[in-house]
Design a protein around this motif. Structure first.
Motif, mmCIF file in Angstrom:
data_model
loop_
_atom_site.group_PDB
_atom_site.id
_atom_site.type_symbol
_atom_site.label_atom_id
_atom_site.label_comp_id
_atom_site.label_asym_id
_atom_site.label_seq_id
_atom_site.Cartn_x
_atom_site.Cartn_y
_atom_site.Cartn_z
ATOM 1 N N ASP A 44 0.921 -1.194 0.064
ATOM 2 C CA ASP A 44 -0.056 -0.074 -0.098
ATOM 3 C C ASP A 44 0.934 1.180 -0.014
ATOM 4 O O ASP A 44 1.865 1.453 0.605
ATOM 5 C CB ASP A 44 -0.896 -0.007 1.187
ATOM 6 C CG ASP A 44 -2.049 1.197 1.243
ATOM 7 O OD1 ASP A 44 -2.051 1.769 0.257
ATOM 8 O OD2 ASP A 44 -2.714 1.221 2.142
ATOM 9 N N THR A 45 0.462 2.174 -0.908
ATOM 10 C CA THR A 45 1.341 3.477 -1.145
ATOM 11 C C THR A 45 0.917 4.310 0.286
ATOM 12 O O THR A 45 1.511 5.570 0.298
ATOM 13 C CB THR A 45 1.387 4.175 -2.343
ATOM 14 O OG1 THR A 45 -0.250 4.497 -2.542
ATOM 15 C CG2 THR A 45 1.670 3.029 -3.335
ATOM 16 N N THR A 46 0.047 4.124 0.872
ATOM 17 C CA THR A 46 -0.388 5.250 2.170
ATOM 18 C C THR A 46 0.622 5.130 2.978
ATOM 19 O O THR A 46 1.047 4.169 3.405
ATOM 20 C CB THR A 46 -1.885 4.819 2.703
ATOM 21 O OG1 THR A 46 -2.858 4.588 1.726
ATOM 22 C CG2 THR A 46 -2.330 5.689 3.539
ATOM 23 N N ASN A 47 1.144 6.346 3.482
ATOM 24 C CA ASN A 47 2.268 6.450 4.307
ATOM 25 C C ASN A 47 2.139 7.623 5.388
ATOM 26 O O ASN A 47 1.538 8.798 5.297
ATOM 27 C CB ASN A 47 3.353 7.103 3.396
ATOM 28 C CG ASN A 47 4.701 6.893 4.124
ATOM 29 O OD1 ASN A 47 4.792 7.109 5.289
ATOM 30 N ND2 ASN A 47 5.569 6.626 3.501
ATOM 31 N N ASN A 50 3.104 11.354 5.756
ATOM 32 C CA ASN A 50 2.543 12.631 5.280
ATOM 33 C C ASN A 50 1.716 13.381 6.015
ATOM 34 O O ASN A 50 1.016 14.484 5.946
ATOM 35 C CB ASN A 50 1.615 12.221 4.083
ATOM 36 C CG ASN A 50 2.796 11.458 2.892
ATOM 37 O OD1 ASN A 50 3.702 12.097 2.736
ATOM 38 N ND2 ASN A 50 2.304 10.518 2.244
ATOM 39 N N GLN A 285 0.906 2.031 8.535
ATOM 40 C CA GLN A 285 0.769 2.508 6.857
ATOM 41 C C GLN A 285 2.146 2.993 6.876
ATOM 42 O O GLN A 285 2.228 4.143 6.763
ATOM 43 C CB GLN A 285 -0.256 3.294 6.671
ATOM 44 C CG GLN A 285 -1.750 2.766 6.721
ATOM 45 C CD GLN A 285 -2.839 3.758 6.434
ATOM 46 O OE1 GLN A 285 -2.873 4.972 7.090
ATOM 47 N NE2 GLN A 285 -3.968 3.482 5.984
ATOM 48 N N GLY A 287 3.766 2.507 3.767
ATOM 49 C CA GLY A 287 4.120 2.953 2.223
ATOM 50 C C GLY A 287 5.069 1.953 1.523
ATOM 51 O O GLY A 287 5.294 0.937 2.091
ATOM 52 N N GLN A 291 9.308 5.680 -1.047
ATOM 53 C CA GLN A 291 9.024 6.774 -0.834
ATOM 54 C C GLN A 291 9.883 7.463 0.229
ATOM 55 O O GLN A 291 9.879 8.625 0.674
ATOM 56 C CB GLN A 291 7.746 6.578 -0.008
ATOM 57 C CG GLN A 291 6.635 6.175 -0.911
ATOM 58 C CD GLN A 291 5.327 6.011 -0.477
ATOM 59 O OE1 GLN A 291 5.106 5.453 0.560
ATOM 60 N NE2 GLN A 291 3.915 6.408 -1.091
#
Length: 476
Positions: A44-47, A50, A285, A287, A291
């Motif tokens: 999952d790219t959710t990080n 951020n 999360q 990521g 990233q």
């Protein structure tokens, strides 16, 4: 006005250019570090990096501490001064490839001896012109002078670009310092909450042990136990009471650690005790590893330092090539002030160009070039190391959070069972079906395990802070 004369012999120029063309061939080191595609979890790219720190930490007291630290922390403010110096360095490098223009004025008197060359010239002029030569002879001058090193090989412009790149790296260094500062304050804050909880546990156990001591004294009066049992219970109670002062000292030290980070003198730290019960998310999360290259300020700083070191190699290499210098002057000069501004009679000007190439002191230039090349290789390795360290930090904290979650679950169950054992041992002791040592050991085990439960919980909270920092959060 003195004018710098150009080189008279073209052969000298050609020889110098030929010598300067013999530049050692040194290879730069390219980065070879490839980062894995994922952190052994989902892709999952959710990080969470951020998320701004003001939203990630939902404790109003903690947010206020971080906000104050970003204004008053001495280390951060010292680093800001270093950034300003690097910014000034950019201006210095920029000025080096622009012409230098000076304005000046001068006055002087000269009386040569009669039997000198100048004296003989004056005497011959007097005889020929039939009038006395002024004695002493004045010399008055006002004008502007310019000197300019033509940046043929772009050495000066490259040096300016290198300085600018290092300034940009310092910005990333500041961001990394902010990330660490936010993390340090949050970790210390949760440690403070843990100490508060441990102090409450000690005070609660003091009450339990006091009640147990009273029971033992009653048992002694009825000859069910001896004085030894009373003394053992009294010793246990004294040790527990002593423990609360040790914890109180630690609270003071952690409070002052936070005050130091915030940039103020010691004072009580306001805190929300219920924040210690904050639930840690079951999944983090994180990521993608790629990233990290964008989110971690230390990686971006190392990347910019690497770029600057490559530019430094170009600057060092350009030292082998000839330099073209242009000097010019424009102004007025006369032996008498009343003639100083006569135009064009007193007008003077001059232009000269020099080509200068290193010929003898090439060993120093070679050493400087080789050092620049080694620093570039060092910067490349440091960049790879920074990426590797960032990945390892994230991987460790992901595993740490998962393991602490399981550890806390079993530790919590152990505490519950030991608390139940305290009631059981007390009841059995009252009915003479258990020895007093069983009561003592059960109480000691319960206190120790409750401390371990608190330590596991604070480790969870600090791991939650550490994963945020490891992913590059906290500076935005």
């Amino acid at each position: 006005m003195k004018i710098i004369k150009p080189l008279h012999s073209l052969s000298i120029v050609l020889i110098a250019m030929l010598v300067s063309s013999c530049v050692p061939e040194l290879s730069v080191r390219n980065t070879q570090q490839s980062i894995p595609n994922q952190f052994n979890t989902d892709s999952d790219t959710t990080n969470i990096s951020n998320i701004q720190w003001g939203q990630y930490f939902d404790d109003a007291y903690l947010v206020a501490l971080i906000d104050t630290a970003l204004q008053n922390n001495q280390e951060l403010n010292i680093f800001m001064r270093e950034m300003e110096m690097l910014r000034n360095e950019v201006q210095i490098r920029k000025g080096e490839y622009l012409p230098f223009v000076d304005v000046g004025a001068g006055a002087g008197l000269e009386k040569p001896g009669k039997y000198t060359r100048a004296g003989a010239v004056e005497e011959s002029l007097e005889i020929r012109e039939g009038q006395d030569f002024p004695e002493p002879l004045g010399d008055f001058m006002v004008g502007a002078y310019a000197s300019w090193e033509v940046d043929v090989w772009k050495k000066l412009r490259t040096a300016k670009k290198s300085a600018l790149t290092r300034y940009l790296a310092s910005i990333e260094g500041r961001n990394f310092l902010i990330t660490n500062l936010v993390s340090e304050i949050a970790r210390a804050y949760y440690e403070l909450l843990a100490l508060d909880r441990q102090l409450a546990i000690v005070q609660q156990n003091i009450g339990i042990q006091s009640n147990a001591l009273q029971v033992v004294k009653v048992q002694k009066q009825s000859a069910k136990v001896t004085e030894l049992a009373v003394k053992r219970f009294e010793a246990q109670l004294a040790g527990t009471r002593s423990l609360q002062f040790d914890i109180s000292q630690k609270i003071v030290e952690v409070e002052n650690e936070i005050n130091f980070l915030v940039g103020r003198f010691p004072q009580p730290i306001q805190r929300a005790l219920d924040s210690f019960e904050k639930a840690i998310p079951d999944s983090i999360q994180a990521g993608l590893p790629s990233q990290l290259l964008e989110n971690r300020p230390d990686i971006r700083q190392a990347e910019l330092q690497l770029a600057a070191s490559k530019l430094d190699v170009q600057v060092a290499k350009a030292n082998f090539y000839p330099r073209l210098e242009i000097n010019a002057g424009l102004g007025y000069q006369a032996f008498n002030p009343k003639y100083l501004l006569e135009t064009p009679e007193s007008l003077m000007y001059g232009v000269a160009g020099d080509i200068v190439s290193p010929l003898v002191n090439r060993n120093a230039i070679k050493a400087f070039y080789k050092n620049a090349n080694e620093r570039q290789k060092q910067a490349a390795i440091e960049y790879e190391q920074t990426i590797l360290n960032a990945y390892v930090e994230v991987a460790n904290q992901i595993a740490n959070i998962q393991n602490l979650r399981q550890s806390y679950r079993f530790k919590f169950e152990q505490v519950q069972r030991l608390n139940e054992s305290i009631d059981i041992s007390n009841n059995l002791f009252r009915s003479a079906r258990a020895d007093y040592m069983e009561v003592l050991l059960t109480q000691e085990d319960a206190l120790e395990t409750e401390f371990e439960l608190v330590e596991t919980k604070v480790a969870q909270l600090q791991a939650w802070v550490s994963i945020y920092r490891a992913l590059g959060g906290g500076w935005k």
